[in-house]
Design a protein around this motif. Structure first.
Motif, mmCIF file in Angstrom:
data_model
loop_
_atom_site.group_PDB
_atom_site.id
_atom_site.type_symbol
_atom_site.label_atom_id
_atom_site.label_comp_id
_atom_site.label_asym_id
_atom_site.label_seq_id
_atom_site.Cartn_x
_atom_site.Cartn_y
_atom_site.Cartn_z
ATOM 1 N N UNK A 222 0.688 -1.205 0.136
ATOM 2 C CA UNK A 222 0.023 -0.053 0.107
ATOM 3 C C UNK A 222 0.937 1.286 -0.045
ATOM 4 N N UNK A 223 2.214 1.214 -0.411
ATOM 5 C CA UNK A 223 2.874 2.314 -0.500
ATOM 6 C C UNK A 223 3.554 2.666 -1.957
ATOM 7 N N UNK A 224 3.760 3.715 -2.399
ATOM 8 C CA UNK A 224 4.388 3.775 -3.472
ATOM 9 C C UNK A 224 5.913 3.605 -3.351
ATOM 10 N N UNK A 225 6.610 2.641 -4.137
ATOM 11 C CA UNK A 225 8.158 2.281 -3.927
ATOM 12 C C UNK A 225 8.787 3.261 -4.527
ATOM 13 N N UNK A 226 10.106 3.822 -4.025
ATOM 14 C CA UNK A 226 10.984 4.747 -4.753
ATOM 15 C C UNK A 226 12.422 4.285 -4.298
ATOM 16 N N UNK A 227 13.228 5.505 -4.573
ATOM 17 C CA UNK A 227 14.565 5.173 -4.236
ATOM 18 C C UNK A 227 14.888 4.650 -2.975
ATOM 19 N N UNK A 228 14.353 4.959 -2.053
ATOM 20 C CA UNK A 228 14.791 4.662 -0.505
ATOM 21 C C UNK A 228 14.598 2.859 -0.472
ATOM 22 N N UNK A 229 13.807 2.404 -1.095
ATOM 23 C CA UNK A 229 13.606 0.929 -1.115
ATOM 24 C C UNK A 229 14.730 0.276 -1.753
ATOM 25 N N UNK A 230 14.981 0.993 -2.963
ATOM 26 C CA UNK A 230 16.300 0.412 -3.636
ATOM 27 C C UNK A 230 17.828 0.442 -2.757
ATOM 28 N N UNK A 231 17.909 1.630 -2.157
ATOM 29 C CA UNK A 231 18.606 2.120 -1.179
ATOM 30 C C UNK A 231 19.058 0.829 -0.309
ATOM 31 N N UNK A 232 17.886 0.551 0.371
ATOM 32 C CA UNK A 232 17.521 -0.623 1.291
ATOM 33 C C UNK A 232 18.023 -1.988 0.848
ATOM 34 N N UNK A 233 17.802 -2.271 -0.404
ATOM 35 C CA UNK A 233 18.227 -3.541 -0.950
ATOM 36 C C UNK A 233 19.594 -3.611 -1.102
ATOM 37 N N UNK A 234 20.191 -2.433 -1.513
ATOM 38 C CA UNK A 234 21.586 -2.365 -1.807
ATOM 39 C C UNK A 234 22.266 -2.665 -0.174
#
Length: 496
Positions: free
Chosen positions: A433-445
């Motif tokens: 229920x949230x739009x995913x953006x750059x912070x999610x990719x940084x968390x994955x990295x």
């Protein structure tokens, strides 16, 4: 009664949705012309359409079908004799006193032709005749030895696979002599959407989070009440699963009773509430309940044995087992209805639902969406998506080197790449229920960096974001550069 044409097996009935593989297996088994009696075991949880399938196969192959019931042995033998007399056209039914007499009569049907004999709900018969599996086992072996040309095709059906295997373990060992095992499972999430006639992927996820892939829930329990569209979902919940006048409202409360006699049902329900609330490990559940780890572990093992829970190892901590509720309706009950029972009994359902709708999104829809993402990775993703053949997709946790925090990954994919099994192919986050953006990719990295530092081979691991409502511009730009995989709800249902 003429034998079916072995070269042209009966077609699946038009009114039967899917079940093509199960149909082909069973009619092929029924019509197999080779000499020798054979045995098939058919299992499936309650309301999956198992009886509907078996009755249709029986009609199509001119077989004999008998539905077992919880009755005294003498009553079951009387009913069976009456049904068999109707089937054969005998003037009067036999008067059997023991199951071995009935077994001989059933096997005799295959003396002249391939003859399908189905004993459905077999565990119900065994409940009052514990020796029945041994009786059938002896009759089967005797038939194979003394009448090798007999072509009885015996099908024993009922209950979950675990229950069927327990019934046939030990000296009777019918499981060991079965030539076919068929499990009638819930529809996959894609088939369930087609079965319900739902085209909007997000609505399909929501409905599946409530009723899963159990076919009877649409016809028998809500009388074909299907959400008219995405805007009708809230009203549909109120008029079905939260409506005491609709059978679906009561269904989840019967699931524990249907699956076995548990010594402590209160602890079972409490454990399910804890799991539905986000606790997934035995220690976390015990802590939430204030119960001993021993008692909680026992209850979890019992429910796992009966197919009510799935237990899976953490992707990065194999010794840690995480549990999830196998039946979506049971998860919905223990996350929504059970904790708010008093309010639902005292107020109108729409008013209660408006207050607890965020709980549904956070505690039911979000984890269910993550599970569908894992299912998609193992069932539907193309080889090219992850650069390998996917074998598993589970949750994983990576501890931060400092402090008590951890990084969670909802979709950790492993598989075979370059001939090497168990390769880490992807680490992904799922957000309903949230739009995913750059912070999610940084968390994955950050997660991948910690895994690399711990010695995990991440050279082929692709970051992935699974989004229920979409992706921001920075994440889209990263996708264009090949830095991340983006999988939305539409791809779950229609893409690879």
């Amino acid at each position: 009664m003429s034998p079916p044409d072995a070269t042209a097996l009966p077609d699946r009935p038009d009114q039967m949705f899917d079940r093509a593989d199960e149909w082909a297996d069973l009619v092929g088994f029924a019509c197999e012309p080779s000499p020798g009696a054979t045995l098939a075991l058919v299992s499936g949880q309650h309301r999956q359409g198992k009886t509907f399938l078996l009755e249709a196969v029986s009609r199509a192959t001119d077989g004999f079908y008998f539905d077992g019931q919880a009755a005294a042995e003498a009553e079951s033998l009387r009913r069976l004799a009456e049904r068999l007399a109707e089937y054969t056209g005998a003037a009067r039914p036999e008067h059997w006193h023991r199951w071995d007499e009935a077994a001989d009569a059933l096997f005799a049907l295959g003396d002249e032709r391939p003859a399908l004999v189905i004993l459905d709900d077999f565990p119900e018969l065994v409940g009052h005749s514990p020796a029945l599996p041994s009786v059938l086992h002896c009759a089967y072996l005797r038939m194979r030895q003394e009448r090798p040309d007999n072509r009885t095709r015996l099908v024993l059906s009922g209950a979950s696979p675990a229950v069927i295997r327990r019934l046939f373990a030990g000296p009777s060992s019918l499981h060991a002599v079965a030539s076919l095992e068929v499990e009638v499972r819930p529809f996959s999430f894609r088939k369930a959407a087609r079965f319900w006639g739902i085209r909007a992927p997000r609505l399909a996820v929501q409905v599946h989070a409530v009723v899963g892939g159990t076919p009877a829930y649409r016809g028998d329990l809500v009388c074909d009440d299907v959400p008219a569209g995405p805007d009708d979902f809230d009203a549909w919940v109120c008029r079905t699963v939260l409506n005491p006048r609709v059978p679906l409202f009561w269904e989840a409360r019967h699931l524990l009773e249907q699956e076995g006699d548990y010594a402590d049902r209160a602890l079972c329900h409490s454990a399910l509430v804890a799991i539905a609330g986000g606790r997934s490990t035995p220690g976390g559940i015990a802590d939430r309940l204030g119960a001993s780890l021993h008692d909680v572990s026992h209850v979890l093992a019992v429910m796992h044995k009966h197919g009510l829970l799935h237990g899976e190892p953490d992707a990065f901590r194999p010794g840690l087992t995480r549990y999830r509720i196998a039946e979506p309706l049971l998860a919905f009950e223990h996350a929504i209805a059970w904790p708010h029972r008093a309010a639902l009994e005292q107020e109108e359902a729409p008013a209660v639902w408006r207050r607890i709708r965020p709980v549904f999104d956070a505690m039911v829809a979000a984890p269910h969406f993550a599970q569908l993402c894992r299912d998609w990775a193992t069932r539907y993703a193309a080889w090219e998506t992850f650069g390998g053949e996917v074998s598993t997709a589970v949750r994983g946790t990576v501890p931060e080197p400092e402090g008590n925090t951890r990084l969670d990954a909802e979709v950790v994919v492993r598989g075979t790449a370059d001939g090497r099994p168990g390769v880490l192919l992807s680490v992904g986050l799922a957000r309903w229920n949230e739009v995913m953006d750059a912070p999610h990719l940084e968390r994955l990295r950050r997660t991948l960096a910690l895994l690399t530092a711990s010695g995990e081979d991440t050279s082929q691991a692709v970051p992935a974001c699974y989004g229920g409502v979409g992706f921001g511009p920075e994440l889209r730009a990263a996708e264009a550069k090949g830095e991340v995989l983006l999988i939305g709800a539409d791809r779950l249902y229609h893409g690879e």
